[in-house]
Motif scaffolding. Sequence first.
Motif, PDB file in Angstrom:
ATOM      1  N   ILE A   3       4.319   2.282   2.335  1.00  0.00           N
ATOM      2  CA  ILE A   3       5.173   3.378   1.851  1.00  0.00           C
ATOM      3  C   ILE A   3       4.358   4.661   1.822  1.00  0.00           C
ATOM      4  CG2 ILE A   3       6.501   4.285  -0.092  1.00  0.00           C
ATOM      5  CD1 ILE A   3       6.971   1.366  -0.982  1.00  0.00           C
ATOM      6  N   HIS A   4       4.936   5.730   2.325  1.00  0.00           N
ATOM      7  CA  HIS A   4       4.354   7.066   2.164  1.00  0.00           C
ATOM      8  C   HIS A   4       5.409   7.915   1.455  1.00  0.00           C
ATOM      9  CE1 HIS A   4       2.316  10.787   2.612  1.00  0.00           C
ATOM     10  NE2 HIS A   4       1.543  10.443   3.633  1.00  0.00           N
ATOM     11  N   GLY A   5       5.005   8.555   0.364  1.00  0.00           N
ATOM     12  CA  GLY A   5       5.945   9.348  -0.419  1.00  0.00           C
ATOM     13  C   GLY A   5       5.481  10.773  -0.626  1.00  0.00           C
ATOM     14  N   GLY A   6       6.388  11.566  -1.177  1.00  0.00           N
ATOM     15  CA  GLY A   6       6.052  12.952  -1.473  1.00  0.00           C
ATOM     16  C   GLY A   6       7.265  13.740  -1.912  1.00  0.00           C
ATOM     17  N   LEU A  17       7.967  18.337   2.050  1.00  0.00           N
ATOM     18  CA  LEU A  17       6.852  17.819   2.843  1.00  0.00           C
ATOM     19  C   LEU A  17       7.199  17.190   4.199  1.00  0.00           C
ATOM     20  CD1 LEU A  17       4.523  16.302   0.096  1.00  0.00           C
ATOM     21  CD2 LEU A  17       4.447  18.563   1.161  1.00  0.00           C
ATOM     22  N   PRO A  18       8.448  16.755   4.468  1.00  0.00           N
ATOM     23  CA  PRO A  18       8.687  16.128   5.774  1.00  0.00           C
ATOM     24  C   PRO A  18       8.231  16.988   6.955  1.00  0.00           C
ATOM     25  CG  PRO A  18      10.529  15.693   4.328  1.00  0.00           C
ATOM     26  CD  PRO A  18       9.634  16.649   3.592  1.00  0.00           C
ATOM     27  N   PHE A  19       8.498  18.299   6.884  1.00  0.00           N
ATOM     28  CA  PHE A  19       7.998  19.190   7.926  1.00  0.00           C
ATOM     29  C   PHE A  19       7.403  20.445   7.287  1.00  0.00           C
ATOM     30  CE2 PHE A  19       8.117  22.524  11.089  1.00  0.00           C
ATOM     31  CZ  PHE A  19       7.642  21.871  12.217  1.00  0.00           C
ATOM     32  N   PRO A  20       6.182  20.821   7.684  1.00  0.00           N
ATOM     33  CA  PRO A  20       5.400  20.207   8.762  1.00  0.00           C
ATOM     34  C   PRO A  20       4.397  19.146   8.300  1.00  0.00           C
ATOM     35  CG  PRO A  20       4.383  22.275   8.137  1.00  0.00           C
ATOM     36  CD  PRO A  20       5.596  22.110   7.236  1.00  0.00           C
ATOM     37  N   HIS A  21       4.163  19.024   6.983  1.00  0.00           N
ATOM     38  CA  HIS A  21       3.025  18.227   6.519  1.00  0.00           C
ATOM     39  C   HIS A  21       3.088  16.776   6.976  1.00  0.00           C
ATOM     40  CE1 HIS A  21      -0.439  17.143   4.233  1.00  0.00           C
ATOM     41  NE2 HIS A  21       0.224  16.386   3.372  1.00  0.00           N
ATOM     42  N   HIS A  22       4.173  16.094   6.649  1.00  0.00           N
ATOM     43  CA  HIS A  22       4.239  14.678   7.001  1.00  0.00           C
ATOM     44  C   HIS A  22       4.403  14.474   8.503  1.00  0.00           C
ATOM     45  CE1 HIS A  22       5.372  13.411   2.633  1.00  0.00           C
ATOM     46  NE2 HIS A  22       4.083  13.622   2.799  1.00  0.00           N
ATOM     47  N   GLU A  23       5.083  15.392   9.165  1.00  0.00           N
ATOM     48  CA  GLU A  23       5.192  15.305  10.626  1.00  0.00           C
ATOM     49  C   GLU A  23       3.804  15.388  11.254  1.00  0.00           C
ATOM     50  OE1 GLU A  23       7.406  14.027  13.052  1.00  0.00           O
ATOM     51  OE2 GLU A  23       8.819  15.363  12.012  1.00  0.00           O
ATOM     52  N   ASN A  24       2.971  16.275  10.725  1.00  0.00           N
ATOM     53  CA  ASN A  24       1.619  16.431  11.266  1.00  0.00           C
ATOM     54  C   ASN A  24       0.732  15.242  10.907  1.00  0.00           C
ATOM     55  OD1 ASN A  24       2.436  18.843  12.309  1.00  0.00           O
ATOM     56  ND2 ASN A  24       1.378  20.115  10.811  1.00  0.00           N
ATOM     57  N   LEU A  55      10.192  12.343  12.347  1.00  0.00           N
ATOM     58  CA  LEU A  55      10.492  12.228  10.912  1.00  0.00           C
ATOM     59  C   LEU A  55      11.472  13.291  10.460  1.00  0.00           C
ATOM     60  CD1 LEU A  55       9.820  10.859   8.147  1.00  0.00           C
ATOM     61  CD2 LEU A  55       8.090  12.640   7.852  1.00  0.00           C
ATOM     62  N   SER A  56      11.234  14.516  10.847  1.00  0.00           N
ATOM     63  CA  SER A  56      12.031  15.658  10.363  1.00  0.00           C
ATOM     64  C   SER A  56      13.217  15.987  11.255  1.00  0.00           C
ATOM     65  CB  SER A  56      11.137  16.896  10.257  1.00  0.00           C
ATOM     66  OG  SER A  56      10.590  17.224  11.526  1.00  0.00           O
ATOM     67  N   GLY A  57      13.242  15.422  12.475  1.00  0.00           N
ATOM     68  CA  GLY A  57      14.326  15.737  13.402  1.00  0.00           C
ATOM     69  C   GLY A  57      14.094  17.000  14.196  1.00  0.00           C
ATOM     70  N   GLN A  58      12.891  17.568  14.082  1.00  0.00           N
ATOM     71  CA  GLN A  58      12.568  18.777  14.842  1.00  0.00           C
ATOM     72  C   GLN A  58      12.368  18.425  16.320  1.00  0.00           C
ATOM     73  OE1 GLN A  58      12.371  21.826  13.510  1.00  0.00           O
ATOM     74  NE2 GLN A  58      12.437  21.336  11.336  1.00  0.00           N
ATOM     75  N   GLN A  59      12.789  19.331  17.195  1.00  0.00           N
ATOM     76  CA  GLN A  59      12.627  19.147  18.633  1.00  0.00           C
ATOM     77  C   GLN A  59      11.525  20.058  19.144  1.00  0.00           C
ATOM     78  OE1 GLN A  59      14.380  16.801  20.382  1.00  0.00           O
ATOM     79  NE2 GLN A  59      15.306  16.222  18.408  1.00  0.00           N
ATOM     80  N   ILE A  60      10.639  19.519  19.965  1.00  0.00           N
ATOM     81  CA  ILE A  60       9.525  20.306  20.513  1.00  0.00           C
ATOM     82  C   ILE A  60      10.033  21.566  21.211  1.00  0.00           C
ATOM     83  CG2 ILE A  60       7.856  20.344  22.407  1.00  0.00           C
ATOM     84  CD1 ILE A  60       6.535  19.087  20.191  1.00  0.00           C
ATOM     85  N   GLU A  61      11.109  21.422  21.997  1.00  0.00           N
ATOM     86  CA  GLU A  61      11.633  22.577  22.753  1.00  0.00           C
ATOM     87  C   GLU A  61      12.079  23.687  21.817  1.00  0.00           C
ATOM     88  OE1 GLU A  61      12.630  19.450  23.110  1.00  0.00           O
ATOM     89  OE2 GLU A  61      11.675  18.934  25.022  1.00  0.00           O
ATOM     90  N   GLU A  62      12.758  23.302  20.727  1.00  0.00           N
ATOM     91  CA  GLU A  62      13.227  24.308  19.767  1.00  0.00           C
ATOM     92  C   GLU A  62      12.059  24.942  19.032  1.00  0.00           C
ATOM     93  OE1 GLU A  62      16.060  22.430  17.245  1.00  0.00           O
ATOM     94  OE2 GLU A  62      17.479  22.008  18.866  1.00  0.00           O
ATOM     95  N   LEU A  63      11.069  24.142  18.671  1.00  0.00           N
ATOM     96  CA  LEU A  63       9.898  24.671  17.993  1.00  0.00           C
ATOM     97  C   LEU A  63       9.144  25.633  18.900  1.00  0.00           C
ATOM     98  CD1 LEU A  63       8.572  21.403  16.303  1.00  0.00           C
ATOM     99  CD2 LEU A  63       9.549  23.374  15.123  1.00  0.00           C
ATOM    100  N   GLY A  91       0.851  -1.186   0.000  1.00  0.00           N
ATOM    101  CA  GLY A  91       0.000   0.000   0.000  1.00  0.00           C
ATOM    102  C   GLY A  91       0.890   1.240   0.000  1.00  0.00           C
ATOM    103  N   MET A  92       0.827   2.017  -1.054  1.00  0.00           N
ATOM    104  CA  MET A  92       1.688   3.206  -1.187  1.00  0.00           C
ATOM    105  C   MET A  92       0.836   4.457  -1.393  1.00  0.00           C
ATOM    106  SD  MET A  92       4.923   3.914  -3.756  1.00  0.00           S
ATOM    107  CE  MET A  92       4.016   4.054  -5.313  1.00  0.00           C
ATOM    108  N   TYR A  93       1.039   5.426  -0.533  1.00  0.00           N
ATOM    109  CA  TYR A  93       0.324   6.699  -0.617  1.00  0.00           C
ATOM    110  C   TYR A  93       1.338   7.805  -0.899  1.00  0.00           C
ATOM    111  CZ  TYR A  93      -2.783  10.581   0.648  1.00  0.00           C
ATOM    112  OH  TYR A  93      -3.528  11.727   0.629  1.00  0.00           O
ATOM    113  N   VAL A  94       1.046   8.620  -1.907  1.00  0.00           N
ATOM    114  CA  VAL A  94       1.929   9.728  -2.274  1.00  0.00           C
ATOM    115  C   VAL A  94       1.116  11.021  -2.278  1.00  0.00           C
ATOM    116  CG1 VAL A  94       3.400  10.707  -4.082  1.00  0.00           C
ATOM    117  CG2 VAL A  94       3.430   8.251  -3.661  1.00  0.00           C
TER     118      VAL A  94
END
Length: 462
Positions: free
Chosen positions: A223-226, A230-237, A155-163, A24-27
């Motif tokens: 698989i999820h692609g794009g 898109l990794p941040f913020p879309h796919h992270e969300n 996914l993106s490596g973002q940290q809540i504290e930094e955000l 199952g692959m979503y893009v």
Amino acid sequence: MLQIYNTLSRRKEVFTPLNEGKIGMYVCGVTVYDYCHIGHARVMVAFDVISRFLRWRGWELNYVRNVTDVDDKIIRRAAENGETPAALTERMIAAMHEDERALNVLPPDHEPKVTGSMPEILEFIQDLLDKEYAYLASNGDVYYRVEKFVGYGKLSGQQIEELRSGARIEVDEVKESPLDFVLWKAAKPGEVSWSAPWGEGRPGWHIECSAMSRCCIGHTLDIHGGGPDLPFPHHENEIAQSEAANGCTYANYWMHAGPVRVNQEKMSKSLNNFFTIRDVLNEYNPEVVRYFLTSAHYRSYIDYSESSLKEARSALERFYQALQGVVLLDEWPEMEFEARFIEAMEDDFNTPKALAVLFDLVSELNQAKRTPGLRTQQLASELKRLAGLIGLLQQDPDAFLKGADKEGAITHQEIEALIQARNTARANKDFAGADQIRQQLLEQGVVLKDSREGTQWYREEA
């Protein structure tokens, strides 16, 4: 053994599907407020190549790619044009499909639209409200509680504290936290809207993909692609929404195509280096554009330039010249090139490596053509078959190499007449006259190629 680079783990992993033999692959698809650009083409072609190869290797693939047909940009553009959002998106979806057909991009198995998925979106938001991952704000919007989800940023490596430290709080802020994102936007006067238990409005951008992927594939995607943005913020969300609502992993493998640069710069309307697909196809054969897009690994950035497209044209000319004049077979024994081609493609869909195998095949074919026989036909047939797995060499060699007659250019009939005159001159040992005709044709972009079978010709830029 298929290996895929997983954006989530930041390494190549052996691919293991949830269900044996099935994928199952979503893009994430296009927001259809304007014509598709060359960056969209990169994503379209990359996942088209991936889907073709997976199917050829025997996987039962369910390929889903959505269409975003309600969005702030769509609403603004429709208002500027003096048309309804539905009229705008209908035109742009039709144009997108035209571009895809030109680039030999096969349609996905499912192409859900936001406007056709409203029940699934409403159900998904209600799930999040029920689990208190979402809340209704005082202005009628529904927001997602980012800090309630453990693992946000994985996914993106973002940290809540930094955000949190970098977030700005607006004066009229209605969110519990500046990190929270909208799931449902309350309707503004005159805007398109839908009824929901919490009030009239329309969905936010991120929720649509979580709802449509769950509906078309299930709770967990193989698989999820794009695209690269898109990794941040879309796919992270999407991860936060889906894993909170469904209580399980959202996607096992995350794949992202690389960006397109223009002469080493980021493509941008402000830099006046922004090209729609149809702009490019007005200047170049669609197969040249497709070759260009597959000539770099799908994860790498690719530089769009006149020289890059000329290189793509030259490469295809070499392939088609090798095929020219050879009668293809319907069946032939397995050849040594297939295993190398598979090895390249199973290494995270390494198309540059696969194309290198095809170049080796062309060299072997050209050598075999010196003494034409069954192996010549087998090699040519293998070349066309393997190239077809990445959507290339789909034209008749003469049609590609010679092109159609264009206004102001020498015609096919005139070229053939000059070749006949040159053959007569050579037969009469008037080699100076024959050379003069060759040069005359060359100055008009026509290249002659002599062989035992006669003289073939092609245009340098057909």
